[in-house]
Design a protein around this motif. Sequence first.
Motif, short mmCIF file in Angstrom:
data_model
loop_
_atom_site.label_atom_id
_atom_site.label_comp_id
_atom_site.label_asym_id
_atom_site.label_seq_id
_atom_site.Cartn_x
_atom_site.Cartn_y
_atom_site.Cartn_z
N ARG A 259 95.02 -6.41 110.15
CA ARG A 259 93.98 -6.17 109.16
C ARG A 259 94.24 -7.05 107.94
O ARG A 259 95.17 -7.85 107.93
N LEU A 260 93.52 -6.81 106.83
CA LEU A 260 93.33 -7.90 105.90
C LEU A 260 94.49 -8.53 105.15
O LEU A 260 94.56 -9.74 105.15
N PRO A 261 95.39 -7.84 104.48
CA PRO A 261 96.34 -8.71 103.78
C PRO A 261 97.14 -9.58 104.74
O PRO A 261 97.64 -10.61 104.35
N PHE A 262 97.23 -9.17 106.01
CA PHE A 262 97.98 -9.95 106.99
C PHE A 262 97.10 -11.01 107.64
O PHE A 262 97.49 -12.16 107.76
N ASP A 263 95.94 -10.61 108.09
CA ASP A 263 95.13 -11.49 108.91
C ASP A 263 93.69 -11.01 108.78
O ASP A 263 93.44 -9.82 108.74
N ASN A 264 92.76 -11.94 108.69
CA ASN A 264 91.37 -11.52 108.55
C ASN A 264 90.72 -11.39 109.92
O ASN A 264 90.56 -12.39 110.62
N PRO A 265 90.38 -10.17 110.36
CA PRO A 265 89.84 -10.02 111.71
C PRO A 265 88.42 -10.56 111.85
O PRO A 265 87.92 -10.69 112.96
N ALA A 266 87.75 -10.87 110.74
CA ALA A 266 86.35 -11.29 110.83
C ALA A 266 86.21 -12.80 110.94
O ALA A 266 85.12 -13.30 111.14
N THR A 267 87.31 -13.54 110.84
CA THR A 267 87.17 -15.00 110.79
C THR A 267 87.41 -15.62 112.16
O THR A 267 88.19 -15.14 112.96
N HIS A 268 86.64 -16.68 112.44
CA HIS A 268 86.90 -17.46 113.65
C HIS A 268 87.07 -18.93 113.33
O HIS A 268 87.30 -19.72 114.22
N LEU A 269 86.92 -19.31 112.10
CA LEU A 269 86.84 -20.74 111.78
C LEU A 269 87.76 -21.11 110.65
O LEU A 269 87.45 -21.97 109.85
N GLU A 270 88.91 -20.45 110.53
CA GLU A 270 89.78 -20.77 109.42
C GLU A 270 91.13 -21.20 109.92
O GLU A 270 91.58 -20.81 110.99
N LEU A 271 91.82 -22.00 109.09
CA LEU A 271 93.18 -22.38 109.44
C LEU A 271 94.14 -21.23 109.26
O LEU A 271 95.24 -21.26 109.78
N THR A 272 93.72 -20.18 108.52
CA THR A 272 94.65 -19.11 108.20
C THR A 272 94.67 -18.01 109.24
O THR A 272 95.43 -17.07 109.11
N MET A 273 93.81 -18.08 110.27
CA MET A 273 93.72 -16.95 111.19
C MET A 273 94.97 -16.87 112.05
O MET A 273 95.63 -17.87 112.33
N VAL A 274 95.27 -15.67 112.49
CA VAL A 274 96.48 -15.46 113.28
C VAL A 274 96.13 -15.02 114.69
O VAL A 274 96.31 -15.74 115.66
#
Lengths: 313, 221
Positions: free
Chosen positions: A196-211
Motif C-alpha cells: 500500500r501507499l507509503p511503500f508502493d502505489n498500487p494504482a500506478t502502472h507507468l512509473e519508475l517507482t512501482m514495485v
Amino acid sequence: MYSIAEILIGVIQGLAIILLSPLITGIMQKTKARTQKRIGATILQPYYDIIKLIKKDEVVSDQSSWIFKVCPWINFVALATAAFFIPLFLTYSPFGLAGDLLLVVGLFALARFFTMLAGLDVASSFGGLGSSREMMFSALLEPALFLTIFIVALTYGGTNLSTIVAAVAGATLLPHPQLIFAAIAMFIIVLGETGRLPFDNPATHLELTMVHEAMVLEYSGKSLALIEWSQAIKLMILLALVVNIFAPWGISSSITVATLGIGFISLVAKISLLAVIIAYLESTIAKWRLFRIPDLITIAIASSMIGMVLYYL
Amino acid sequence: MESIQLDILTISGSVLLIATFGVVARRGFMDWLNAYRHQSIVLAGVTAIIGYVTGIWEIYIAAVLTLLVKSIAIPKILTYVTRRLDIEFKTETNPYISLRTSIIISALLVALSYFLTQQIPFRSDQVVNVLLPVSMAQFFIGLFVLVNRRTVLSQVVGLLIIENGLFLFTMVLTHGVSLIIEIGILVDILVGIVISSILLFRIGRTFDSLDVTNLANLRDD
C-alpha cells in the motif's frame, strides 16, 4: 475430532476469504475515488476485471521459461491454501491442525519468492528493478513480522491461529499493553506486505517507482487475473488477521446459526471499516522515497521490540 | 477495581511511550514541536490518572497547569520566536546518528530503563511500578535526542523532553510535591525557554547557522 458441520464451516471460511477478497479491493478503490472527488467504479469492479481478464488471450514472451508460466498458479495456490488456516467468523478453523501462523507466513514468502523470480525471468529492466526492491522490503519486514508474531504467540500461548483467536475472543485487551505495540507494528507490516501507499502505489502502472506492478508488468490474460486475485486474497487474509487478533468483538465461538451470522456480519463490517481507513490514509500521504522506507519499517521493529520488553516485565 | 486501575495506568504509560517516540521518529523543528505538544497532552492525562488513583486533589491542578503551560504556552512561544528564522535552520538534515538507528537505540533505551528500575529494591505501589520506567525512558530518550541533534533549536526540544520525564519522575515517586514547588518549576521552564530562544535567535543572527559544531570553532576574521 471435528464434526462434519465444523469441517463444512472451515471450508466455508476459506472460500469466503477467496470469494470476498475482490470486494475488499473494490471497497478500497471506491473510497480512494471518493476522497479524490471522483464517483469511481462500482465496488464490484474487481470481479468484472477478473472475468474480463479470464476471457482474454494471453501473450507470453518467447524468452521466458517455465517459471514465468507457473508463477501465477503457485501464487494463487499458496495464498488460497493460507486462506484455509485463518479463523474468520468462528474462533477456530478445523484446518488449524495442519498448520499455524508460521506456515501462513511461509506460504506468503513462497508466493513472493516466485513473483520475484518471475520478475527476473523475462529479463526486462522493469522486472529486475521491481524484484530487487521487493527483496529489500521483504528482508526488512521479516524481523518486524516475526517479533510481532512472537508477541502475540507468547501472550496467548502458541502460534496456532485457532488457539490464538480462541484466547483473544475470551480475553479483554486491557491487561496486555504489549498488544498495543504489536498492533502498531502489525499495521505498518500490513501496509508493507500488501504494497500500500507509503511503500508502493498500487494504482500506478507507468512509473519508475512501482514495485509490485513492475514485477508483474509482463503478465496478461488469465495469468494477470490470477495474480490480481491472489494479491486481493493476501490483503484480505492480513486484514482478517489484524481484525481477529486485535479486535475480536462479535466473533462466534459456537456453531449455531445465530452466532455465526452475527460473527460473519461483524467480521465483514470490521474488515470493510479497516479497508476504508487504510484507503483514506493512502489518500492523505504520498509515496515515500525508496530509501526512507527503512525508517518506517524500523518504527515497526522498534515498536515490536518494546512490546517484547513489556511482555517480559 | 484495583486491577482496572492497574490496567488504566499501564495503558496510559504505553500511550505516553508512543507519544515520546513521535519526537524521535520525525525530522524538522515544527514536527518536533507538534510531537512535544501531543506528548505534553498525554502527560497531563497521565498526571490526572495518577491523581485519580492516589486520590490527591492537588495533582489535578498540576495536570491542568501542565496542559496550559506545556501544550499551549511553550509551543506558542517557540513558534513565535523562531518565525523569522530561515527554514534551513529548522530542518535537521544530518543528525549524528541516522533516523532509523536512533529509533532502534531509543527502543533499547526503553528496555534499559525497564531493566534498571527492576534492579531498585524498594517496596512500592502500582503507580511506581508502572510509571517509573516510563519516566526514566522519557529521560533517556530526551538525553539521546539532545546529544544526537546538530542544531541548537532541536536541542531545546531534547531539553523539554528531559523535563517532561523529570516531572513524571517526581510525580510518580512523591505523589505530588507541594503545589508551590510545582508552579515554581513550571515558571522556571517557561522563563528558561524564553531566554534560550532569544539566545538561539541571536546565535542564528551572529553566526548565520545554528549548528553546534560551528560554535566550537574560533573566529578567523
